[in-house]
Design a protein around this motif. Sequence first.
Motif, PDB file in Angstrom:
ATOM      1  N   UNK A 124     -12.627  30.753  14.420  1.00  0.00           N
ATOM      2  CA  UNK A 124     -12.896  29.075  14.943  1.00  0.00           C
ATOM      3  C   UNK A 124     -11.850  28.812  15.551  1.00  0.00           C
ATOM      4  N   UNK A 125     -11.014  28.815  15.860  1.00  0.00           N
ATOM      5  CA  UNK A 125      -9.901  28.313  17.012  1.00  0.00           C
ATOM      6  C   UNK A 125     -10.037  28.671  18.125  1.00  0.00           C
ATOM      7  N   UNK A 126     -10.818  30.079  18.580  1.00  0.00           N
ATOM      8  CA  UNK A 126     -10.766  30.186  19.538  1.00  0.00           C
ATOM      9  C   UNK A 126     -11.422  29.283  21.121  1.00  0.00           C
ATOM     10  N   UNK A 127     -12.298  28.974  20.911  1.00  0.00           N
ATOM     11  CA  UNK A 127     -12.777  28.323  21.993  1.00  0.00           C
ATOM     12  C   UNK A 127     -14.272  27.232  21.370  1.00  0.00           C
ATOM     13  N   UNK A 128     -14.428  25.954  21.348  1.00  0.00           N
ATOM     14  CA  UNK A 128     -15.528  25.414  21.133  1.00  0.00           C
ATOM     15  C   UNK A 128     -16.902  25.661  20.751  1.00  0.00           C
ATOM     16  N   UNK A 129     -16.899  26.892  22.114  1.00  0.00           N
ATOM     17  CA  UNK A 129     -18.608  27.154  21.849  1.00  0.00           C
ATOM     18  C   UNK A 129     -19.029  27.789  21.212  1.00  0.00           C
ATOM     19  N   UNK A 130     -17.348  28.307  20.089  1.00  0.00           N
ATOM     20  CA  UNK A 130     -17.919  29.698  19.348  1.00  0.00           C
ATOM     21  C   UNK A 130     -18.132  29.242  17.765  1.00  0.00           C
ATOM     22  N   UNK A 131     -17.617  27.853  17.301  1.00  0.00           N
ATOM     23  CA  UNK A 131     -17.043  27.398  16.336  1.00  0.00           C
ATOM     24  C   UNK A 131     -18.231  27.111  15.721  1.00  0.00           C
ATOM     25  N   UNK A 132     -17.873  27.946  14.331  1.00  0.00           N
ATOM     26  CA  UNK A 132     -19.536  27.761  13.432  1.00  0.00           C
ATOM     27  C   UNK A 132     -20.289  28.693  13.701  1.00  0.00           C
ATOM     28  N   UNK A 133     -20.741  29.385  15.316  1.00  0.00           N
ATOM     29  CA  UNK A 133     -21.430  30.056  15.873  1.00  0.00           C
ATOM     30  C   UNK A 133     -21.871  31.341  15.510  1.00  0.00           C
ATOM     31  N   UNK A 134     -20.937  32.330  14.657  1.00  0.00           N
ATOM     32  CA  UNK A 134     -21.429  33.285  13.865  1.00  0.00           C
ATOM     33  C   UNK A 134     -20.560  32.882  11.702  1.00  0.00           C
ATOM     34  N   UNK A 135     -21.486  34.157  11.486  1.00  0.00           N
ATOM     35  CA  UNK A 135     -20.420  33.918   9.804  1.00  0.00           C
ATOM     36  C   UNK A 135     -20.600  35.064   9.619  1.00  0.00           C
ATOM     37  N   UNK A 136     -19.065  34.933   9.215  1.00  0.00           N
ATOM     38  CA  UNK A 136     -18.613  36.774   8.536  1.00  0.00           C
ATOM     39  C   UNK A 136     -19.088  36.301   7.292  1.00  0.00           C
ATOM     40  N   UNK A 137     -19.487  38.217   7.159  1.00  0.00           N
ATOM     41  CA  UNK A 137     -19.560  38.999   6.099  1.00  0.00           C
ATOM     42  C   UNK A 137     -18.834  39.389   5.758  1.00  0.00           C
ATOM     43  N   UNK A 138     -18.037  39.768   4.253  1.00  0.00           N
ATOM     44  CA  UNK A 138     -17.625  41.002   4.304  1.00  0.00           C
ATOM     45  C   UNK A 138     -17.980  42.165   4.228  1.00  0.00           C
ATOM     46  N   UNK A 139     -17.850  43.508   4.365  1.00  0.00           N
ATOM     47  CA  UNK A 139     -18.877  44.560   3.920  1.00  0.00           C
ATOM     48  C   UNK A 139     -17.815  45.532   4.004  1.00  0.00           C
ATOM     49  N   UNK A 140     -17.944  46.704   2.457  1.00  0.00           N
ATOM     50  CA  UNK A 140     -16.919  47.267   1.799  1.00  0.00           C
ATOM     51  C   UNK A 140     -17.349  48.652   2.532  1.00  0.00           C
ATOM     52  N   UNK A 141     -16.788  49.670   2.104  1.00  0.00           N
ATOM     53  CA  UNK A 141     -17.297  51.544   1.907  1.00  0.00           C
ATOM     54  C   UNK A 141     -16.177  52.107   2.026  1.00  0.00           C
ATOM     55  N   UNK A 142     -17.061  53.321   1.274  1.00  0.00           N
ATOM     56  CA  UNK A 142     -16.314  54.216   0.621  1.00  0.00           C
ATOM     57  C   UNK A 142     -16.212  55.587   0.963  1.00  0.00           C
ATOM     58  N   UNK A 143     -15.365  56.672   1.348  1.00  0.00           N
ATOM     59  CA  UNK A 143     -16.044  57.661   1.374  1.00  0.00           C
ATOM     60  C   UNK A 143     -15.197  58.778   0.071  1.00  0.00           C
ATOM     61  N   UNK A 144     -16.139  59.964  -0.135  1.00  0.00           N
ATOM     62  CA  UNK A 144     -16.185  60.644  -0.884  1.00  0.00           C
ATOM     63  C   UNK A 144     -15.224  61.864  -0.418  1.00  0.00           C
ATOM     64  N   UNK A 145     -14.294  63.075  -1.265  1.00  0.00           N
ATOM     65  CA  UNK A 145     -13.947  64.303  -0.957  1.00  0.00           C
ATOM     66  C   UNK A 145     -15.187  64.811  -0.333  1.00  0.00           C
TER      67      UNK A 145
END
Length: 211
Positions: free
Chosen positions: A16-37
């Motif tokens: 968001x604050x890195x450069x005006x070229x990128x403000x609101x240009x991506x929509x961060x979405x959370x992803x979750x993972x698990x791994x079994x034994x």
Amino acid sequence: VRARAVAVATGAYGLQGLTPLLKNRVFPVLSNSIVTRPLTDEELQATNFLTHQAITDTRTLRFYYRLLPDRRVQIGSRSAISGAAAHQEHHYRLLVDGLARKFPALKGIRIDHSWWGWVDVSHDMMPRVVQPDPAQSIYYALGYGGNGVSFSAHAGRRMAERVAGLRGPEIELPIYDSALPFPRQGEWTAPFRRLGQSMLYRWYWLRDEIL
Ligand SMILES: Cc1cc2nc3c(=O)[nH]c(=O)nc-3n(C[C@H](O)[C@H](O)[C@H](O)COP(=O)(O)OP(=O)(O)OC[C@H]3O[C@@H](n4cnc5c(N)ncnc54)[C@H](O)[C@@H]3O)c2cc1C
């Protein structure tokens, strides 16, 4: 810092604050993972995995999973709307229960690893590897939408070529020639995106599981 060029490869983080070229240009979405034994011979047979390739189901809120080389199963899906809620138990349970639904033989199996993170989803679901403004020597490779480390390695190479002033062997595609799009309805909608995401998650869940 003085630099001839800047290449942004920060995934969903800090944009968001890195450069005006990128403000609101991506929509961060959370992803979750698990791994079994690691699976036993019997469990492996019961799950009937025939490949180590990643597999996904056909839900809108998909589960994606694979058999790892050391016979563990990794399964992932969406997570919370906000980072503050990512640690809540029910996001973890969604994956544990999802695993048991797909593979009843793995119900109750020990989970050895669990993690979550942001993926950078673009507004048209397409990545970009570009110099968005010819007047500025800023480049970015972003918007893979969680589609994996293989694409990020490819995008890194393409972006490095561009920074070095080379033209790679890539064919003419919009992902190399256009900037990440704004939210479709215009920038003013950006503050309401999380609300929309929350409502869509509920609707998708209803459609995936009930209707
Ligand atoms: C939970 C989860 C599970 C996943 N599982 C898989 C999987 O099984 N297989 C698969 O192929 N893909 C998987 N992915 C997707 C994959 O991780 C991403 O697509 C890939 O890592 C994107 O690579 P990247 O280099 O663009 O960004 P990232 O890997 O996100 O790297 C960005 C880097 O930039 C750094 N950074 C951020 N801001 C700044 C800044 N201002 N200055 C300097 N550095 C900064 C960050 O610290 C980070 O190191 C998963 C993602 C998540 C979140």
